[in-house]
Scaffold this motif. Structure first.
Motif, PDB file in Angstrom:
ATOM      1  N   UNK A 175       0.830  -1.201   0.000  1.00  0.00           N
ATOM      2  CA  UNK A 175       0.000   0.000   0.000  1.00  0.00           C
ATOM      3  C   UNK A 175       0.870   1.259   0.000  1.00  0.00           C
ATOM      4  N   UNK A 176       0.264   2.374  -0.402  1.00  0.00           N
ATOM      5  CA  UNK A 176       0.939   3.666  -0.381  1.00  0.00           C
ATOM      6  C   UNK A 176       0.156   4.618   0.506  1.00  0.00           C
ATOM      7  N   UNK A 211       4.472  -0.861   4.265  1.00  0.00           N
ATOM      8  CA  UNK A 211       3.845   0.025   3.288  1.00  0.00           C
ATOM      9  C   UNK A 211       4.843   1.067   2.784  1.00  0.00           C
ATOM     10  N   UNK A 212       4.474   1.746   1.699  1.00  0.00           N
ATOM     11  CA  UNK A 212       5.257   2.837   1.125  1.00  0.00           C
ATOM     12  C   UNK A 212       4.688   4.169   1.613  1.00  0.00           C
ATOM     13  N   UNK A 213       5.563   5.157   1.819  1.00  0.00           N
ATOM     14  CA  UNK A 213       5.126   6.458   2.316  1.00  0.00           C
ATOM     15  C   UNK A 213       5.608   7.574   1.393  1.00  0.00           C
ATOM     16  N   UNK A 214       4.681   8.448   1.019  1.00  0.00           N
ATOM     17  CA  UNK A 214       5.027   9.714   0.385  1.00  0.00           C
ATOM     18  C   UNK A 214       4.749  10.779   1.433  1.00  0.00           C
ATOM     19  N   UNK A 215       5.801  11.445   1.912  1.00  0.00           N
ATOM     20  CA  UNK A 215       5.673  12.413   3.004  1.00  0.00           C
ATOM     21  C   UNK A 215       5.787  13.837   2.476  1.00  0.00           C
ATOM     22  N   UNK A 216       5.081  14.748   3.145  1.00  0.00           N
ATOM     23  CA  UNK A 216       5.102  16.156   2.768  1.00  0.00           C
ATOM     24  C   UNK A 216       5.505  17.002   3.972  1.00  0.00           C
ATOM     25  N   UNK A 217       6.290  18.042   3.711  1.00  0.00           N
ATOM     26  CA  UNK A 217       6.596  19.031   4.745  1.00  0.00           C
ATOM     27  C   UNK A 217       7.086  20.279   4.053  1.00  0.00           C
ATOM     28  N   UNK A 264      15.930   6.289   6.146  1.00  0.00           N
ATOM     29  CA  UNK A 264      14.651   5.727   5.717  1.00  0.00           C
ATOM     30  C   UNK A 264      14.822   5.052   4.352  1.00  0.00           C
ATOM     31  N   UNK A 265      14.101   3.961   4.106  1.00  0.00           N
ATOM     32  CA  UNK A 265      14.307   3.169   2.878  1.00  0.00           C
ATOM     33  C   UNK A 265      13.941   3.932   1.615  1.00  0.00           C
ATOM     34  N   UNK A 266      14.918   4.152   0.750  1.00  0.00           N
ATOM     35  CA  UNK A 266      14.698   4.924  -0.461  1.00  0.00           C
ATOM     36  C   UNK A 266      13.729   4.302  -1.433  1.00  0.00           C
ATOM     37  N   UNK A 267      13.555   2.984  -1.368  1.00  0.00           N
ATOM     38  CA  UNK A 267      12.645   2.321  -2.303  1.00  0.00           C
ATOM     39  C   UNK A 267      11.188   2.418  -1.864  1.00  0.00           C
ATOM     40  N   UNK A 268      10.951   2.790  -0.596  1.00  0.00           N
ATOM     41  CA  UNK A 268       9.568   2.870  -0.104  1.00  0.00           C
ATOM     42  C   UNK A 268       9.251   4.216   0.535  1.00  0.00           C
ATOM     43  N   UNK A 269      10.129   5.188   0.346  1.00  0.00           N
ATOM     44  CA  UNK A 269       9.913   6.480   0.995  1.00  0.00           C
ATOM     45  C   UNK A 269      10.337   7.616   0.079  1.00  0.00           C
ATOM     46  N   UNK A 270       9.499   8.666   0.069  1.00  0.00           N
ATOM     47  CA  UNK A 270       9.829   9.885  -0.673  1.00  0.00           C
ATOM     48  C   UNK A 270       9.352  11.076   0.140  1.00  0.00           C
ATOM     49  N   UNK A 271      10.208  12.095   0.286  1.00  0.00           N
ATOM     50  CA  UNK A 271       9.852  13.311   1.004  1.00  0.00           C
ATOM     51  C   UNK A 271       9.727  14.451   0.009  1.00  0.00           C
ATOM     52  N   UNK A 272       8.559  15.098   0.008  1.00  0.00           N
ATOM     53  CA  UNK A 272       8.274  16.194  -0.905  1.00  0.00           C
ATOM     54  C   UNK A 272       8.210  17.498  -0.112  1.00  0.00           C
ATOM     55  N   UNK A 273       9.011  18.479  -0.519  1.00  0.00           N
ATOM     56  CA  UNK A 273       8.991  19.782   0.162  1.00  0.00           C
ATOM     57  C   UNK A 273       7.849  20.609  -0.408  1.00  0.00           C
ATOM     58  N   UNK A 274       6.681  20.458   0.192  1.00  0.00           N
ATOM     59  CA  UNK A 274       5.478  21.142  -0.277  1.00  0.00           C
ATOM     60  C   UNK A 274       4.421  21.108   0.814  1.00  0.00           C
TER      61      UNK A 274
END
Length: 311
Positions: free
Chosen positions: A24-25, A45-51, A63-73
């Motif tokens: 899941x995402x 699960x996979x996480x797309x995080x915002x801050x 944090x695992x690069x294949x299941x995590x992405x941080x978006x500056x927004x």
């Protein structure tokens, strides 16, 4: 150097409500120090995080690069980033983070001296800009509406008189001035500047408008069956979340002789996961006093289309 893990308020309750699973995402709309993100990632699960805070990236180390992405927004942009109907869960932990409060240079706390900034992001007007330039009537409105400060006009008028001679630049300077304008503490448990600082912070960061837009963005981003969890820390936030979920769940009051019924804009797009709000237990409040005012509300996305007023 990797920072010590941060335990988010109501973390276990949020993860239980989201029920993330491998494959899941999920969106962590308020990454902060990554408390929710780490707990969700631990389920597979996979996480797309915002801050919107660029300094939050330091908490992403390891944090695992294949299941995590941080978006500056802003989290209100989540649907534009992840797409419509693309995620299985959205978690929002509102308000200022404990890390921001603990950093004097950010200017959020009246307990630690620092520049009068209060911006969660890296751009826009600062708290000093607002305090030193807003018309007294507008400043009073901000203090009353966002801080529920009953003596907002008194505080605003005093600030306007003082800034004409010397602009405010520091947090403790403003806090002490507000305390004096309100006649001192006189045994009060809460610092007299608390409500005013909350109001200024909310106005500087447009927090309530961001929340309203973010809830609609979550409605767009969630798949049918996806779950939305929102943790609030004061009545203004909770009122917005409660109203949104109540209406979207088709529980709009039918009206009375005093108030006409509210016309629904579509079929219920959410189903409440539980009635009311969940609060932290005694153990969590004892370990983290900031959790005392926290409330969790959660709902499940239905198969109904996004409401027409969400455009």
């Amino acid at each position: 150097m990797t920072e010590a893990p941060h335990v988010s308020v109501l973390r276990d309750e949020v993860v239980e409500a989201l029920a993330p699973a491998p494959g899941e995402t999920h969106v962590d709309g308020t990454f902060g120090a990554g408390g929710y993100t780490r707990a969700i990632l631990a389920t597979g699960a996979t996480v797309v995080a915002f801050d919107r805070d660029p300094t939050a990236r330091r908490f992403a180390d390891g944090l695992p690069g294949d299941r995590f992405r941080l978006v500056e927004a802003r989290f209100s942009e989540m649907d534009e980033v992840v797409g419509a109907g693309a995620v299985d869960g959205v978690a929002l932990d509102l308000g200022v983070s404990s890390m921001q409060l603990d950093e004097p240079d950010r200017g959020f706390s009246f307990m630690r001296d620092g520049p009068l900034d209060m911006r969660m992001g890296a751009s826009g007007q600062t708290a000093a800009d607002l305090v030193n330039t807003a018309e007294p009537a507008e400043l009073a409105r901000i203090l009353f509406v966002y801080g529920e400060e009953r003596q907002s006009r008194r505080v605003a008028a005093a600030i306007a008189r003082r800034r004409a001679e010397q602009p405010f630049t520091r947090t403790v300077e403003l806090a002490e001035f507000i305390e004096k304008a309100l006649g001192g503490r006189r045994g009060a448990k809460v610092h007299p500047a608390t409500r005013s600082f909350q109001a200024i912070r909310i106005a500087v960061n447009e927090e309530l408008a961001e929340l309203e837009s973010g809830l609609v963005a979550a409605e767009r981003a969630l798949k049918p069956g996806g779950r939305l969890c929102v943790v609030t820390f004061h009545s203004l936030e909770d009122r917005i979340v409660k109203s949104f979920l109540t209406v979207r769940a088709g529980r709009t009051p039918s009206g009375s002789r005093h108030a006409p019924p509210v016309e629904a804009s579509g079929a219920p797009s959410f189903r409440l996961l539980f009635n009311g709000a969940k609060s932290p237990g005694e153990a969590e409040v004892a370990a983290n006093p900031r959790a005392r005012s926290a409330k969790l509300r959660a709902a499940v996305r239905t198969e109904a289309p996004v409401w027409s007023d969400a455009a």
